[in-house]
Motif scaffolding. Structure first.
Motif, PDB file in Angstrom:
ATOM      1  N   ALA A 111      -5.344   2.768  -2.932  1.00  0.00           N
ATOM      2  CA  ALA A 111      -4.686   2.663  -1.630  1.00  0.00           C
ATOM      3  C   ALA A 111      -5.659   2.230  -0.542  1.00  0.00           C
ATOM      4  O   ALA A 111      -5.319   1.427   0.334  1.00  0.00           O
ATOM      5  CB  ALA A 111      -4.043   4.001  -1.261  1.00  0.00           C
TER       6      ALA A 111
ATOM      7  N   MET B 138      -6.473  -1.460  -0.804  1.00  0.00           N
ATOM      8  CA  MET B 138      -5.361  -2.295  -0.360  1.00  0.00           C
ATOM      9  C   MET B 138      -5.308  -2.369   1.165  1.00  0.00           C
ATOM     10  O   MET B 138      -5.123  -3.432   1.745  1.00  0.00           O
ATOM     11  CB  MET B 138      -4.035  -1.722  -0.876  1.00  0.00           C
ATOM     12  N   LYS B 139      -5.453  -1.207   1.793  1.00  0.00           N
ATOM     13  CA  LYS B 139      -5.395  -1.118   3.249  1.00  0.00           C
ATOM     14  C   LYS B 139      -6.106   0.162   3.647  1.00  0.00           C
ATOM     15  O   LYS B 139      -5.725   1.241   3.193  1.00  0.00           O
ATOM     16  CB  LYS B 139      -3.934  -1.078   3.710  1.00  0.00           C
TER      17      LYS B 139
ATOM     18  N   TYR C  59      -4.505   4.188   5.147  1.00  0.00           N
ATOM     19  CA  TYR C  59      -4.107   5.448   4.524  1.00  0.00           C
ATOM     20  C   TYR C  59      -5.292   6.395   4.456  1.00  0.00           C
ATOM     21  O   TYR C  59      -5.165   7.591   4.753  1.00  0.00           O
ATOM     22  CB  TYR C  59      -3.534   5.221   3.130  1.00  0.00           C
TER      23      TYR C  59
ATOM     24  N   CYS D  32       0.824  -1.214   0.000  1.00  0.00           N
ATOM     25  CA  CYS D  32       0.000   0.000   0.000  1.00  0.00           C
ATOM     26  C   CYS D  32       0.859   1.265   0.000  1.00  0.00           C
ATOM     27  O   CYS D  32       0.438   2.307  -0.516  1.00  0.00           O
ATOM     28  CB  CYS D  32      -0.916  -0.006   1.224  1.00  0.00           C
TER      29      CYS D  32
END
Length: 240
Positions: free
Chosen positions: A37, A40-41, A44, A2
């Motif tokens: 982003a 992905m996770k 952030y 990420c």
């Protein structure tokens, strides 16, 4: 994985805030990297969304409609939409894995019995960007990149130390990633500030005392990272 995408979005976002240039292409690139982003996770988005919300409030007060439009479309709205979906899927959906859970205010609880010397560890982990902020405070308070990096770190640190997940997720430490991502970005903008100083100030570049101190501190961070990587290679997960 990420981090590169988060860094790309952060740099695009910070560049627009700094230059005041907000083209349609920039909005699209920021929106795409923001969504990628966050998927992905989510961490952030958890640190850049409150930062963007704060900036949106300031631009609204300043009646800067063009910048407000950029912040909303490039970061705030896509981040909130993806986070909202992830929240529903993780905490509200009837098919939630590992049972029902909630986000709770629980300072330091996720650290369990590993809170010994926590404040000292915190200071040592941020020593390089902290020293950059102290040594170059006049430049730092005028640098939008550094300001944004500091903001995302503050939001990440607050989440890591104050929030937790109820139930079986309690000690997963998922909010700890927020601080790690924020610190990563704060490091990047701190290095950027030092490099700019090296280019513009020949006296500083000739191994001035401040440069020696910063280089030594940064070397300690690098050495610590190498030691951590070696331990993780030998015994993955043993030192978390």
């Amino acid at each position: 994985i990420c981090r590169p995408i988060a860094l790309l979005h952060f740099l695009l976002f910070a560049n627009a805030i700094t230059t005041r240039i907000t083209s349609t292409r920039q909005i699209i690139f920021c929106c795409v990297t923001m969504v990628a982003a966050t998927l992905m996770k989510p961490n952030y988005a958890l640190i850049i969304v409150p930062t963007a919300a704060l900036l949106a409030g300031l631009t609204f007060l300043n009646k800067d409609r063009r910048m407000l439009r950029f912040i909303l479309l490039a970061t705030l709205l896509p981040g909130l939409m993806i986070l909202g979906g992830q929240f529903l899927f993780t905490y509200i959906s009837p098919n939630v894995e590992m049972g029902q859970s909630h986000i709770i205010f629980a300072p330091l609880v996720v650290f369990g019995d590993r809170y010994l010397y926590l404040f000292l560890k915190f200071i040592l982990s941020i020593l390089f960007p902290l020293c950059v902020a102290i040594m170059f405070w006049k430049l730092a308070i005028k640098d939008p990149y550094f300001q944004l990096g500091l903001l995302v770190f503050v939001f990440g640190a607050a989440q890591s130390y104050l929030l937790a997940e109820e139930g079986s997720r309690m000690y997963f430490g998922n909010f700890l990633w927020s601080e790690q991502l924020g610190l990563f970005l704060w490091f990047i903008v701190s290095i950027r500030l030092v490099v700019q100083r090296l280019i513009s100030d020949h006296t500083f570049a000739q191994w001035s005392p401040r440069l020696i101190v910063l280089s030594a501190i940064f070397a300690l961070h690098v050495a610590s990272g190498i030691i951590w990587y070696a331990h993780e290679t030998i015994a993955p997960g043993a030192y978390w």
